[in-house]
Design a protein around this motif. Structure first.
Motif, PDB file in Angstrom:
ATOM      1  N   ASP A  98       0.829  -1.214   0.000  1.00 12.16           N
ATOM      2  CA  ASP A  98       0.000   0.000   0.000  1.00 12.16           C
ATOM      3  C   ASP A  98       0.863   1.264   0.000  1.00 12.16           C
ATOM      4  OD1 ASP A  98      -2.400  -1.377  -0.024  1.00 12.16           O
ATOM      5  OD2 ASP A  98      -2.678  -1.266   2.159  1.00 12.16           O
TER       6      ASP A  98
ATOM      7  N   ALA B  24      -5.861 -12.850  -2.121  1.00  9.71           N
ATOM      8  CA  ALA B  24      -6.814 -11.925  -2.737  1.00  9.71           C
ATOM      9  C   ALA B  24      -7.873 -12.693  -3.527  1.00  9.71           C
ATOM     10  CB  ALA B  24      -6.087 -10.923  -3.632  1.00  9.71           C
TER      11      ALA B  24
ATOM     12  N   ASN C   1      -9.539  -3.314  -4.081  1.00 10.52           N
ATOM     13  CA  ASN C   1      -8.334  -4.115  -3.957  1.00 10.52           C
ATOM     14  C   ASN C   1      -7.686  -4.250  -5.333  1.00 10.52           C
ATOM     15  OD1 ASN C   1      -6.520  -6.365  -3.825  1.00 10.52           O
ATOM     16  ND2 ASN C   1      -7.553  -7.067  -1.970  1.00 10.52           N
TER      17      ASN C   1
END
Length: 197
Positions: free
Chosen positions: A17, A58, A94
């Motif tokens: 991030d 994910a 995401n």
């Protein structure tokens, strides 16, 4: 070790991030997770293994959300709408999910090499990462399983599968070109009357 694995994945995601994946250092990920660098290497084998695990998590998280949407209340089209809305929300929130669904990876993201040697992991069987077409099929097949009434004939099941795939592909178009607020549900409702319920 499951707790250490999750801590390492969380630390890697936090690092991602903040900066592009190529600049994320394994020693920093291990330190942020509160484990040794050797633990990280034992768990993932290297940076590509860590990337593969991040992308796998994910994908699994996205598919778990699909399952929740399909298990919701309402009829076929309400649950397909929830699945479409989840798909667009997950992809918008995401970057890894968006890349998995669209196949559009950028230099900031960890993109595991398909030809990378894998370190044996005796506790887990490593599954290949899904491609975008495989994810579409997975969602379609899960939707058919969740929505088909017992005893549904082949023709009706095939028609339901086409409708489910249409909704998934409609949701993917909304990932690429987001509609206005509430637009996903409106688009699904627009195709619902022409499809079997």
């Amino acid at each position: 070790m499951a707790a250490a694995r999750e801590s390492l994945l969380d630390a890697a995601l936090t690092a991602l991030d903040r900066r592009p994946w190529p600049t994320v250092r394994m020693v920093e990920v291990a330190a942020a997770a509160g484990v040794s660098r050797q633990t990280l290497y034992n768990e993932f084998g290297g940076k590509d293994g860590l990337a593969r695990a991040l992308v796998r998590r994910a994908a699994d998280g996205y598919l778990a959300g699909v399952e929740r949407a399909l298990a919701g209340t309402g009829g076929t089209w309400e649950r397909l709408t929830a699945t479409a809305e989840w798909t667009t929300t997950a992809a918008q929130g995401n970057a890894l999910v968006r890349a998995l669904l669209t196949g559009c990876w950028n230099e900031r993201l960890p993109r595991p090499r398909p030809d990378a040697p894998r370190v044996p992991a005796p506790r887990r069987a490593e599954r290949p990462l899904p491609t975008p077409p495989e994810l579409v099929r997975m969602v379609r097949d899960r939707a058919v399983t969740a929505l088909a009434a017992p005893g549904t004939g082949r023709a009706a099941t095939a028609e339901l599968a086409r409708s489910c795939e249409l909704v998934v592909r409609l949701a993917l178009s909304c990932v690429a070109a987001p509609p206005a607020e509430g637009g996903v549900a409106e688009l699904v409702r627009a195709v619902a009357p022409r499809s079997p319920r």
